[in-house]
Design a protein around this motif. Structure first.
Motif, PDB file in Angstrom:
ATOM      1  N   TYR A  10       0.830  -1.208   0.000  1.00 43.35           N
ATOM      2  CA  TYR A  10       0.000   0.000   0.000  1.00 43.35           C
ATOM      3  C   TYR A  10       0.862   1.256   0.000  1.00 43.35           C
ATOM      4  O   TYR A  10       1.839   1.362   0.728  1.00 43.35           O
ATOM      5  CB  TYR A  10      -0.912   0.018   1.236  1.00 43.35           C
ATOM      6  CG  TYR A  10      -1.651   1.336   1.403  1.00 43.35           C
ATOM      7  CD1 TYR A  10      -2.797   1.606   0.671  1.00 43.35           C
ATOM      8  CD2 TYR A  10      -1.185   2.305   2.279  1.00 43.35           C
ATOM      9  CE1 TYR A  10      -3.461   2.812   0.800  1.00 43.35           C
ATOM     10  CE2 TYR A  10      -1.843   3.517   2.420  1.00 43.35           C
ATOM     11  CZ  TYR A  10      -2.979   3.767   1.682  1.00 43.35           C
ATOM     12  OH  TYR A  10      -3.630   4.964   1.810  1.00 43.35           O
ATOM     13  N   LYS A  11       0.493   2.198  -0.832  1.00 40.83           N
ATOM     14  CA  LYS A  11       1.098   3.532  -0.872  1.00 40.83           C
ATOM     15  C   LYS A  11      -0.037   4.539  -0.922  1.00 40.83           C
ATOM     16  O   LYS A  11      -0.969   4.387  -1.701  1.00 40.83           O
ATOM     17  CB  LYS A  11       1.963   3.711  -2.129  1.00 40.83           C
ATOM     18  CG  LYS A  11       3.239   2.937  -2.114  1.00 40.83           C
ATOM     19  CD  LYS A  11       4.307   3.730  -1.433  1.00 40.83           C
ATOM     20  CE  LYS A  11       5.653   3.050  -1.627  1.00 40.83           C
ATOM     21  NZ  LYS A  11       6.628   3.459  -0.676  1.00 40.83           N
ATOM     22  N   GLU A 114       5.795  11.874   2.123  1.00 38.92           N
ATOM     23  CA  GLU A 114       6.589  10.707   1.722  1.00 38.92           C
ATOM     24  C   GLU A 114       8.078  11.047   1.814  1.00 38.92           C
ATOM     25  O   GLU A 114       8.873  10.247   2.296  1.00 38.92           O
ATOM     26  CB  GLU A 114       6.255  10.270   0.295  1.00 38.92           C
ATOM     27  CG  GLU A 114       5.049   9.399   0.180  1.00 38.92           C
ATOM     28  CD  GLU A 114       5.284   7.954   0.620  1.00 38.92           C
ATOM     29  OE1 GLU A 114       6.368   7.588   1.103  1.00 38.92           O
ATOM     30  OE2 GLU A 114       4.336   7.179   0.494  1.00 38.92           O
ATOM     31  N   ALA A 115       8.441  12.236   1.344  1.00 39.84           N
ATOM     32  CA  ALA A 115       9.839  12.650   1.345  1.00 39.84           C
ATOM     33  C   ALA A 115      10.319  13.033   2.745  1.00 39.84           C
ATOM     34  O   ALA A 115      11.472  12.786   3.099  1.00 39.84           O
ATOM     35  CB  ALA A 115      10.029  13.834   0.394  1.00 39.84           C
ATOM     36  N   ARG A 116       9.432  13.637   3.528  1.00 41.77           N
ATOM     37  CA  ARG A 116       9.792  14.129   4.874  1.00 41.77           C
ATOM     38  C   ARG A 116       8.620  13.875   5.820  1.00 41.77           C
ATOM     39  O   ARG A 116       7.800  14.765   6.070  1.00 41.77           O
ATOM     40  CB  ARG A 116      10.114  15.618   4.787  1.00 41.77           C
ATOM     41  CG  ARG A 116      10.581  16.214   6.091  1.00 41.77           C
ATOM     42  CD  ARG A 116      12.054  16.550   6.033  1.00 41.77           C
ATOM     43  NE  ARG A 116      12.473  17.153   7.275  1.00 41.77           N
ATOM     44  CZ  ARG A 116      13.320  16.572   8.117  1.00 41.77           C
ATOM     45  NH1 ARG A 116      13.820  15.408   7.839  1.00 41.77           N
ATOM     46  NH2 ARG A 116      13.669  17.169   9.226  1.00 41.77           N
ATOM     47  N   PRO A 117       8.508  12.650   6.349  1.00 43.73           N
ATOM     48  CA  PRO A 117       7.342  12.294   7.166  1.00 43.73           C
ATOM     49  C   PRO A 117       7.181  13.125   8.444  1.00 43.73           C
ATOM     50  O   PRO A 117       6.112  13.133   9.030  1.00 43.73           O
ATOM     51  CB  PRO A 117       7.575  10.821   7.520  1.00 43.73           C
ATOM     52  CG  PRO A 117       8.646  10.340   6.635  1.00 43.73           C
ATOM     53  CD  PRO A 117       9.403  11.519   6.146  1.00 43.73           C
ATOM     54  N   VAL A 118       8.234  13.834   8.851  1.00 44.71           N
ATOM     55  CA  VAL A 118       8.134  14.657  10.060  1.00 44.71           C
ATOM     56  C   VAL A 118       7.795  16.111   9.737  1.00 44.71           C
ATOM     57  O   VAL A 118       7.765  16.961  10.635  1.00 44.71           O
ATOM     58  CB  VAL A 118       9.437  14.597  10.905  1.00 44.71           C
ATOM     59  CG1 VAL A 118       9.650  13.206  11.452  1.00 44.71           C
ATOM     60  CG2 VAL A 118      10.643  15.069  10.113  1.00 44.71           C
ATOM     61  N   ALA A 119       7.503  16.411   8.470  1.00 48.69           N
ATOM     62  CA  ALA A 119       7.204  17.785   8.053  1.00 48.69           C
ATOM     63  C   ALA A 119       6.021  18.343   8.848  1.00 48.69           C
ATOM     64  O   ALA A 119       5.030  17.651   9.083  1.00 48.69           O
ATOM     65  CB  ALA A 119       6.894  17.832   6.560  1.00 48.69           C
TER      66      ALA A 119
END
Length: 144
Positions: A10-11, A114-119
């Motif tokens: 899953y995405k 996706e690139a920075r999950p803590v954004a």
């Protein structure tokens, strides 16, 4: 809340409801796996530091050991800060604020998460912050 089991592979997609339970579970698992990896690396660093020979008779060897140790400790400190950000992101998932800009309340977006999950900021707010910092750093340099 019921335990959500994600389908294999899953995405999150832009075509589904933003921050639906599946997306939240996906990012929660992604953050937990990232945190666990960082913690494992930190434990390895600690073990390495405990095993390190600190009384190298050769000054060059001792300097190398100290340099490596400094780099490892700096990396570990970066991990600690990143783990704090991961913990904050997990808390935002639990409170229902994950995926939304702290400044504007707008969606941060799947691709950015996706690139920075803590954004915590959407792209526009992040760019404003970076431009503000750059401007003020430039002004500080001119003042000195």
């Amino acid at each position: 809340m019921d335990k959500i089991i994600l389908p294999q592979g899953y995405k999150p997609s832009e075509n589904e409801e933003y921050m639906n339970p599946m997306q939240l579970e996906y990012f929660k698992q992604k953050l937990l796996n990232w945190r666990n990896g960082l913690l494992a690396e930190s434990r390895e660093t600690l073990n390495h530091l405990k095993e390190e020979t600190w009384n190298e008779p050769d000054l060059n060897d001792r300097a190398s050991v100290e340099t490596e140790t400094t780099i490892e400790l700096r990396t570990r400190d970066r991990y600690r800060k990143l783990i704090d950000k991961i913990e904050s992101a997990l808390e935002r998932i639990n409170t229902g604020n994950y995926g939304y800009c702290e400044e504007t309340g707008e969606a941060i977006g799947i691709k950015r998460l996706e690139a920075r999950p803590v954004a915590t900021l959407c792209i526009e707010a992040q760019e404003r912050h970076e431009n503000y910092e750059k401007t003020h750093i430039d002004e500080d340099l001119l003042d000195s």
